[in-house]
Design a protein around this motif. Structure first.
Motif, PDB file in Angstrom:
ATOM      1  N   GLY A 162      22.179  38.189  36.386  1.00  0.00           N
ATOM      2  CA  GLY A 162      23.777  38.501  36.525  1.00  0.00           C
ATOM      3  C   GLY A 162      24.449  37.681  35.533  1.00  0.00           C
ATOM      4  N   GLU A 187      34.202  38.945  38.582  1.00  0.00           N
ATOM      5  CA  GLU A 187      34.133  38.692  37.377  1.00  0.00           C
ATOM      6  C   GLU A 187      35.244  37.715  36.729  1.00  0.00           C
ATOM      7  OE1 GLU A 187      32.235  42.597  35.431  1.00  0.00           O
ATOM      8  OE2 GLU A 187      33.568  42.958  36.864  1.00  0.00           O
ATOM      9  N   PRO A 238      24.477  44.409  37.639  1.00  0.00           N
ATOM     10  CA  PRO A 238      24.800  43.871  38.857  1.00  0.00           C
ATOM     11  C   PRO A 238      23.911  42.630  39.073  1.00  0.00           C
ATOM     12  CG  PRO A 238      23.788  45.617  39.565  1.00  0.00           C
ATOM     13  CD  PRO A 238      23.882  45.624  37.773  1.00  0.00           C
ATOM     14  N   LEU A 296      29.454  44.053  35.574  1.00  0.00           N
ATOM     15  CA  LEU A 296      28.763  44.203  36.978  1.00  0.00           C
ATOM     16  C   LEU A 296      28.365  45.610  37.143  1.00  0.00           C
ATOM     17  CD1 LEU A 296      30.514  41.660  39.262  1.00  0.00           C
ATOM     18  CD2 LEU A 296      28.224  41.557  38.387  1.00  0.00           C
ATOM     19  N   ALA A 303      30.021  38.146  41.745  1.00  0.00           N
ATOM     20  CA  ALA A 303      30.759  39.314  42.099  1.00  0.00           C
ATOM     21  C   ALA A 303      32.292  39.402  41.841  1.00  0.00           C
ATOM     22  CB  ALA A 303      30.725  39.650  43.577  1.00  0.00           C
TER      23      ALA A 303
END
Length: 371
Positions: A104, A25, A94, A90, A23
């Motif tokens: 992901g 990046e 995601p 994302l 989550a």
């Protein structure tokens, strides 16, 4: 309860830790994003081991190092938290889970490996003599973390690299890598009025690209011209041109041969000039560097009841090249099992993460006790 059973019980936490890392990046070129991700990695490591890391900033890049105990380093674990995916990925792709498979950006290369690394350490009773380096520039050749990795690993009995694994295979050898920039200097002139007064850097580059491409010696040595830039406008004889060259070989002598050949290139067009510049490079990781640790891993895997471990030699590089290059026994590919690294659809097998962590914990314990 065995270490493997405890790690299997922790599987839901490992999954959430991976989701949390993905989550945030962290492309290699975005220093602010890397700093945010370093905070998350530091928190994960502190929660699992009880120790906060040393934050080492080089050229504004954050790297993290843990050192446990006051004695010499016996085993070093190496991972990276930078990825090839730009901020904004994302939003369209995601983190997602379908059964035991997650996808992901960065799940296999190598945020999943970081989760395996720290949960493995949580399962080791005595961390004295263990060190960890997590860097933020592996995907671009580790230019600012190379010294940190080599300094931390120097004299260790083993280095464990948490890069991802295809079908569970460990990486027992890696090609050495050398990146070059070949530059051509010509002379500009008007392409319509006086092309004969120019020296066409693009034409010279075309000659040289063919010479460069012929230096490979399949299957072991690859010499690949990659990105190129020529000229400025469509009506100007180009005065400058450049091409990048990717060189890879298992044999160090081959890297030397290609280096000599590249530096020996001479212009074809009268008046043109050539410059060859060596960029980020990594020494080869020979199979001999991994032999003892691979045998140990196979024994530990069998004791854990895991499927027989296989090894493979690969062309891609990692920070394992660096630890092997200073003479430290090195075993790579110990991270999550998955695939499609650097490509859309990158995935990891969540069900095997506890098993990989148990394997890494067993290696850390065995190497640490072999004093």
């Amino acid at each position: 309860m065995s270490a493997l059973e405890k790690l299997r019980a922790a599987a839901p936490v490992m999954r959430e830790d991976l989701a949390g890392l993905v989550a945030v990046e962290s492309p290699s070129a975005d220093l602010d994003a890397l700093a945010r991700c370093a905070d998350v990695v530091a928190g994960l490591g502190r929660r699992c081991t009880g120790l906060a890391p040393e934050r080492v900033v080089v050229a504004d890049r954050p790297h993290l190092r843990w050192r446990f105990g006051d004695g010499p380093v016996r085993v070093v674990l190496v991972g990276h938290f930078d990825t090839v995916w730009p901020v904004g990925t994302l939003a369209r792709w995601p983190f997602a889970v379908d059964g035991d498979r997650c996808t992901g950006p960065g799940v296999v290369d190598m945020k999943g490996g970081l989760v395996v690394l720290f949960h493995a350490l949580a399962a080791v009773a005595d961390l004295d003599g263990v060190a960890v380096v997590c860097n933020s520039d592996e995907e671009i050749g580790s230019p600012t973390s190379l010294a940190l990795i080599e300094d931390t690993a120097a004299g260790a009995a083993g280095a464990l690299v948490l890069e991802g694994s295809a079908d569970g295979r460990l990486k027992i050898a890696r090609k050495g890598i050398a990146h070059y920039s070949l530059r051509v200097t010509g002379r500009a002139s008007h392409a319509g009025v006086a092309p004969h007064l120019g020296i066409n850097a693009g034409v010279e580059l075309a000659h040289q690209v063919l010479r460069v491409a012929a230096l490979g010696a399949p299957p072991g040595t690859t010499v690949t011209p990659t990105d190129a830039v020529v000229g400025t406008t469509s009506n100007t004889v180009p005065a400058a041109a450049r091409v990048s060259v990717d060189v890879r070989a298992f044999d160090p002598a081959e890297l030397t041969r290609v280096d000599t050949a590249l530096r020996g290139l001479r212009p074809v067009l009268p008046g043109a000039e050539l410059t060859v510049e060596l960029g980020p490079s990594r020494p080869a990781m020979p199979e001999s560097a991994s032999a003892s640790l691979f045998a140990l891993a196979r024994r530990i895997g069998a004791e854990l009841g895991l499927p027989p471990l296989e090894g493979e030699a690969v062309g891609g590089g990692s920070d394992g090249n660096l630890t092997a290059g200073i003479g430290v026994p090195t075993l790579d590919g110990l991270g999550v099992i998955g695939g499609n690294a650097h490509a859309e659809g990158e995935w990891s097998d969540l069900a095997t993460m506890p098993e990989r962590a148990a394997l890494v914990a067993g290696l850390v314990d065995a190497i640490g006790r072999a004093r």
